[in-house]
Scaffold this motif. Sequence first.
Motif, PDB file in Angstrom:
ATOM      1  N   GLY A  99       0.839  -1.184   0.000  1.00  0.00           N
ATOM      2  CA  GLY A  99       0.000   0.000   0.000  1.00  0.00           C
ATOM      3  C   GLY A  99       0.878   1.240   0.000  1.00  0.00           C
ATOM      4  O   GLY A  99       1.734   1.399  -0.860  1.00  0.00           O
ATOM      5  N   ALA A 100       0.683   2.106   0.992  1.00  0.00           N
ATOM      6  CA  ALA A 100       1.509   3.315   1.041  1.00  0.00           C
ATOM      7  C   ALA A 100       1.798   3.756   2.469  1.00  0.00           C
ATOM      8  O   ALA A 100       2.234   4.873   2.685  1.00  0.00           O
ATOM      9  CB  ALA A 100       0.822   4.448   0.285  1.00  0.00           C
ATOM     10  N   SER A 101       1.564   2.882   3.444  1.00  0.00           N
ATOM     11  CA  SER A 101       1.884   3.251   4.816  1.00  0.00           C
ATOM     12  C   SER A 101       3.371   2.990   5.090  1.00  0.00           C
ATOM     13  O   SER A 101       3.976   2.116   4.479  1.00  0.00           O
ATOM     14  CB  SER A 101       1.019   2.460   5.798  1.00  0.00           C
ATOM     15  OG  SER A 101       1.288   1.075   5.700  1.00  0.00           O
ATOM     16  N   TRP A 102       3.935   3.763   5.998  1.00  0.00           N
ATOM     17  CA  TRP A 102       5.369   3.681   6.295  1.00  0.00           C
ATOM     18  C   TRP A 102       6.176   3.650   4.993  1.00  0.00           C
ATOM     19  O   TRP A 102       6.916   2.702   4.724  1.00  0.00           O
ATOM     20  CB  TRP A 102       5.691   2.450   7.144  1.00  0.00           C
ATOM     21  CG  TRP A 102       5.239   2.550   8.560  1.00  0.00           C
ATOM     22  CD1 TRP A 102       4.001   2.231   9.051  1.00  0.00           C
ATOM     23  CD2 TRP A 102       5.990   3.016   9.676  1.00  0.00           C
ATOM     24  NE1 TRP A 102       3.944   2.469  10.396  1.00  0.00           N
ATOM     25  CE2 TRP A 102       5.147   2.957  10.820  1.00  0.00           C
ATOM     26  CE3 TRP A 102       7.297   3.489   9.835  1.00  0.00           C
ATOM     27  CZ2 TRP A 102       5.572   3.348  12.080  1.00  0.00           C
ATOM     28  CZ3 TRP A 102       7.716   3.869  11.103  1.00  0.00           C
ATOM     29  CH2 TRP A 102       6.860   3.795  12.206  1.00  0.00           C
ATOM     30  N   PRO A 103       6.051   4.665   4.137  1.00  0.00           N
ATOM     31  CA  PRO A 103       6.692   4.623   2.821  1.00  0.00           C
ATOM     32  C   PRO A 103       8.206   4.466   2.867  1.00  0.00           C
ATOM     33  O   PRO A 103       8.801   3.955   1.918  1.00  0.00           O
ATOM     34  CB  PRO A 103       6.276   5.952   2.182  1.00  0.00           C
ATOM     35  CG  PRO A 103       5.889   6.836   3.319  1.00  0.00           C
ATOM     36  CD  PRO A 103       5.310   5.925   4.358  1.00  0.00           C
ATOM     37  N   GLY A 104       8.824   4.885   3.964  1.00  0.00           N
ATOM     38  CA  GLY A 104      10.269   4.742   4.060  1.00  0.00           C
ATOM     39  C   GLY A 104      10.738   3.304   4.074  1.00  0.00           C
ATOM     40  O   GLY A 104      11.917   3.025   3.854  1.00  0.00           O
ATOM     41  N   LEU A 105       9.811   2.376   4.311  1.00  0.00           N
ATOM     42  CA  LEU A 105      10.172   0.955   4.334  1.00  0.00           C
ATOM     43  C   LEU A 105      10.046   0.303   2.955  1.00  0.00           C
ATOM     44  O   LEU A 105      10.347  -0.872   2.800  1.00  0.00           O
ATOM     45  CB  LEU A 105       9.289   0.209   5.336  1.00  0.00           C
ATOM     46  CG  LEU A 105       9.402   0.690   6.782  1.00  0.00           C
ATOM     47  CD1 LEU A 105       8.420  -0.063   7.674  1.00  0.00           C
ATOM     48  CD2 LEU A 105      10.822   0.541   7.290  1.00  0.00           C
ATOM     49  N   PRO A 139      -8.259   5.318  -4.186  1.00  0.00           N
ATOM     50  CA  PRO A 139      -7.181   6.108  -3.563  1.00  0.00           C
ATOM     51  C   PRO A 139      -6.646   5.444  -2.301  1.00  0.00           C
ATOM     52  O   PRO A 139      -7.408   4.904  -1.490  1.00  0.00           O
ATOM     53  CB  PRO A 139      -7.862   7.440  -3.246  1.00  0.00           C
ATOM     54  CG  PRO A 139      -9.010   7.521  -4.206  1.00  0.00           C
ATOM     55  CD  PRO A 139      -9.482   6.112  -4.394  1.00  0.00           C
ATOM     56  N   LEU A 140      -5.347   5.484  -2.139  1.00  0.00           N
ATOM     57  CA  LEU A 140      -4.719   4.909  -0.947  1.00  0.00           C
ATOM     58  C   LEU A 140      -4.906   5.863   0.224  1.00  0.00           C
ATOM     59  O   LEU A 140      -4.559   7.036   0.146  1.00  0.00           O
ATOM     60  CB  LEU A 140      -3.232   4.656  -1.209  1.00  0.00           C
ATOM     61  CG  LEU A 140      -2.924   3.624  -2.298  1.00  0.00           C
ATOM     62  CD1 LEU A 140      -1.429   3.562  -2.565  1.00  0.00           C
ATOM     63  CD2 LEU A 140      -3.451   2.247  -1.919  1.00  0.00           C
ATOM     64  N   ARG A 141      -5.469   5.336   1.316  1.00  0.00           N
ATOM     65  CA  ARG A 141      -5.775   6.138   2.496  1.00  0.00           C
ATOM     66  C   ARG A 141      -5.233   5.441   3.739  1.00  0.00           C
ATOM     67  O   ARG A 141      -5.084   4.223   3.750  1.00  0.00           O
ATOM     68  CB  ARG A 141      -7.291   6.311   2.634  1.00  0.00           C
ATOM     69  CG  ARG A 141      -7.946   7.073   1.502  1.00  0.00           C
ATOM     70  CD  ARG A 141      -9.429   6.781   1.443  1.00  0.00           C
ATOM     71  NE  ARG A 141      -9.675   5.394   1.064  1.00  0.00           N
ATOM     72  CZ  ARG A 141     -10.790   4.720   1.363  1.00  0.00           C
ATOM     73  NH1 ARG A 141     -11.741   5.296   2.064  1.00  0.00           N
ATOM     74  NH2 ARG A 141     -10.943   3.468   0.973  1.00  0.00           N
ATOM     75  N   PRO A 142      -4.948   6.199   4.791  1.00  0.00           N
ATOM     76  CA  PRO A 142      -4.437   5.559   6.008  1.00  0.00           C
ATOM     77  C   PRO A 142      -5.472   4.646   6.646  1.00  0.00           C
ATOM     78  O   PRO A 142      -6.672   4.904   6.591  1.00  0.00           O
ATOM     79  CB  PRO A 142      -4.115   6.751   6.922  1.00  0.00           C
ATOM     80  CG  PRO A 142      -4.953   7.873   6.402  1.00  0.00           C
ATOM     81  CD  PRO A 142      -5.066   7.658   4.925  1.00  0.00           C
ATOM     82  N   LEU A 165     -14.429   5.725  11.577  1.00  0.00           N
ATOM     83  CA  LEU A 165     -14.092   7.073  12.018  1.00  0.00           C
ATOM     84  C   LEU A 165     -13.516   7.894  10.868  1.00  0.00           C
ATOM     85  O   LEU A 165     -13.859   9.071  10.684  1.00  0.00           O
ATOM     86  CB  LEU A 165     -13.102   7.012  13.179  1.00  0.00           C
ATOM     87  CG  LEU A 165     -13.659   6.507  14.513  1.00  0.00           C
ATOM     88  CD1 LEU A 165     -12.519   6.236  15.498  1.00  0.00           C
ATOM     89  CD2 LEU A 165     -14.644   7.513  15.110  1.00  0.00           C
ATOM     90  N   ARG A 166     -12.650   7.283  10.085  1.00  0.00           N
ATOM     91  CA  ARG A 166     -12.059   7.969   8.931  1.00  0.00           C
ATOM     92  C   ARG A 166     -13.136   8.401   7.942  1.00  0.00           C
ATOM     93  O   ARG A 166     -13.128   9.536   7.436  1.00  0.00           O
ATOM     94  CB  ARG A 166     -11.059   7.041   8.235  1.00  0.00           C
ATOM     95  CG  ARG A 166     -10.356   7.628   7.024  1.00  0.00           C
ATOM     96  CD  ARG A 166      -9.635   6.543   6.227  1.00  0.00           C
ATOM     97  NE  ARG A 166     -10.573   5.580   5.683  1.00  0.00           N
ATOM     98  CZ  ARG A 166     -10.369   4.261   5.674  1.00  0.00           C
ATOM     99  NH1 ARG A 166      -9.275   3.735   6.171  1.00  0.00           N
ATOM    100  NH2 ARG A 166     -11.292   3.455   5.150  1.00  0.00           N
ATOM    101  N   GLU A 167     -14.072   7.495   7.660  1.00  0.00           N
ATOM    102  CA  GLU A 167     -15.121   7.819   6.694  1.00  0.00           C
ATOM    103  C   GLU A 167     -16.039   8.919   7.222  1.00  0.00           C
ATOM    104  O   GLU A 167     -16.495   9.782   6.461  1.00  0.00           O
ATOM    105  CB  GLU A 167     -15.923   6.562   6.358  1.00  0.00           C
ATOM    106  CG  GLU A 167     -15.089   5.460   5.702  1.00  0.00           C
ATOM    107  CD  GLU A 167     -14.316   5.949   4.494  1.00  0.00           C
ATOM    108  OE1 GLU A 167     -14.920   6.586   3.614  1.00  0.00           O
ATOM    109  OE2 GLU A 167     -13.080   5.725   4.438  1.00  0.00           O
ATOM    110  N   SER A 225      -1.298   0.470   8.218  1.00  0.00           N
ATOM    111  CA  SER A 225      -1.618  -0.091   6.912  1.00  0.00           C
ATOM    112  C   SER A 225      -2.357   0.958   6.114  1.00  0.00           C
ATOM    113  O   SER A 225      -2.534   2.093   6.547  1.00  0.00           O
ATOM    114  CB  SER A 225      -2.461  -1.364   7.065  1.00  0.00           C
ATOM    115  OG  SER A 225      -3.668  -1.085   7.766  1.00  0.00           O
ATOM    116  N   SER A 226      -2.784   0.583   4.909  1.00  0.00           N
ATOM    117  CA  SER A 226      -3.529   1.527   4.087  1.00  0.00           C
ATOM    118  C   SER A 226      -4.758   0.857   3.489  1.00  0.00           C
ATOM    119  O   SER A 226      -4.780  -0.348   3.268  1.00  0.00           O
ATOM    120  CB  SER A 226      -2.647   2.113   2.975  1.00  0.00           C
ATOM    121  OG  SER A 226      -2.115   1.103   2.153  1.00  0.00           O
ATOM    122  N   ALA A 227      -5.771   1.661   3.260  1.00  0.00           N
ATOM    123  CA  ALA A 227      -6.969   1.225   2.554  1.00  0.00           C
ATOM    124  C   ALA A 227      -6.854   1.655   1.101  1.00  0.00           C
ATOM    125  O   ALA A 227      -6.024   2.493   0.753  1.00  0.00           O
ATOM    126  CB  ALA A 227      -8.208   1.847   3.197  1.00  0.00           C
TER     127      ALA A 227
END
Length: 386
Positions: A149-155, A172-175, A232-234, A323-325
Amino acid sequence: MAAEAAAGTGAPVTILDHMPSPARKLLIAGRGGLNLTHSEALDRFLGRYGAARERLEPHIRAFPPSALIAWCEALGQETFIGSSGRVFPKAMKASPLLRAWLARLAEHGVGLRTRHRWLGFTEDGLLRVATPQGETRLAPGATVLALGGASWPGLGADGAWTALLPGCAIAPLRPSNMGFAVAWSEHLRNRFAGAPLKRIALSFGEHAARGEAVITQRGIEGGVIYALSAPLREAIAATGEATALLDLRPDISAEDLARRIARRAPATTLSNHLRRAAGLSPPAIALVQEAIRGGAPAEDIAALIKALPLRLFAPFGLDRAISSAGGLAWQEVEPDLMIRRLPGVFACGEMLDWEAPTGGYLLQACFATGRAAGQAAAAWALSAPR
């Protein structure tokens, strides 16, 4: 996992990893003990994937938690079930598992090329790959994309792949499994940032969870927050904020709690009274006092302790999310995880459009879809005309 499954069929396999070393996100997951999977009944387990259950279920049933545990132990890493039902390796870290896994892949003839980044496809379908020596082009019999996905992109998983699949629908990639911003007072932020809230419960609409959380400078995060992060995000995306209800003593009924705190000696401060009579920790007491200063009714302290309003204004970003959604839309892939527009190219793991709470569900689905994609890719490559 895709490489291991493909190599198990006799197919020659090479892993291209754009980082200097492999499996960095697995290693960071090991800092929390490496929660591999969960021991709950499979039907309940599958329900954790929400709308994506139907597409993930065949792959998880083919490689269920019991199979993942057996796989781990075959690599010499014994597992145990924690009090929450979560499954961990006894070593409580990922490095011994990874070393054994890489050794087994090497024994199966799997090649590993680091600092090799996929750049997309040429017009005639070849893979464009950036290497330390410059760009090269490859023509494998089949390709598995496991780009995260796109969480912790430095990894390593930075989401850049979303621009490399033209014509494919990508949510779209979301937290996901992240904390949220809260407008704490300066006093609470300076005094209690980093303080844990243990044995609490959180509810939002029909959603509820028990666990722990941590007050941070910017807001709040932790397991009980992650469990409700998707709704909660939504809600925040729709209205700009969300108010969850925090139960600071879920093990005590409101009536019992009211009896405990009904009598307060005149000389006793509210803080000391809540500590002695209600058994609240200092950060929990601070939250109650903060709510009262913010306008919450002080007449019924017990009710406030049982349902303290927690106003959340924004999710933390992808750089802090577990992680990412979002990801490659399910209508773009066949049941065997081949991308419909790209025959011979398969996708798996977190780059697909699904999300799940923490608790072992994330790794389980990644392992299961990786295995499925690897098997399907090998079958495609071995059956293709030469």
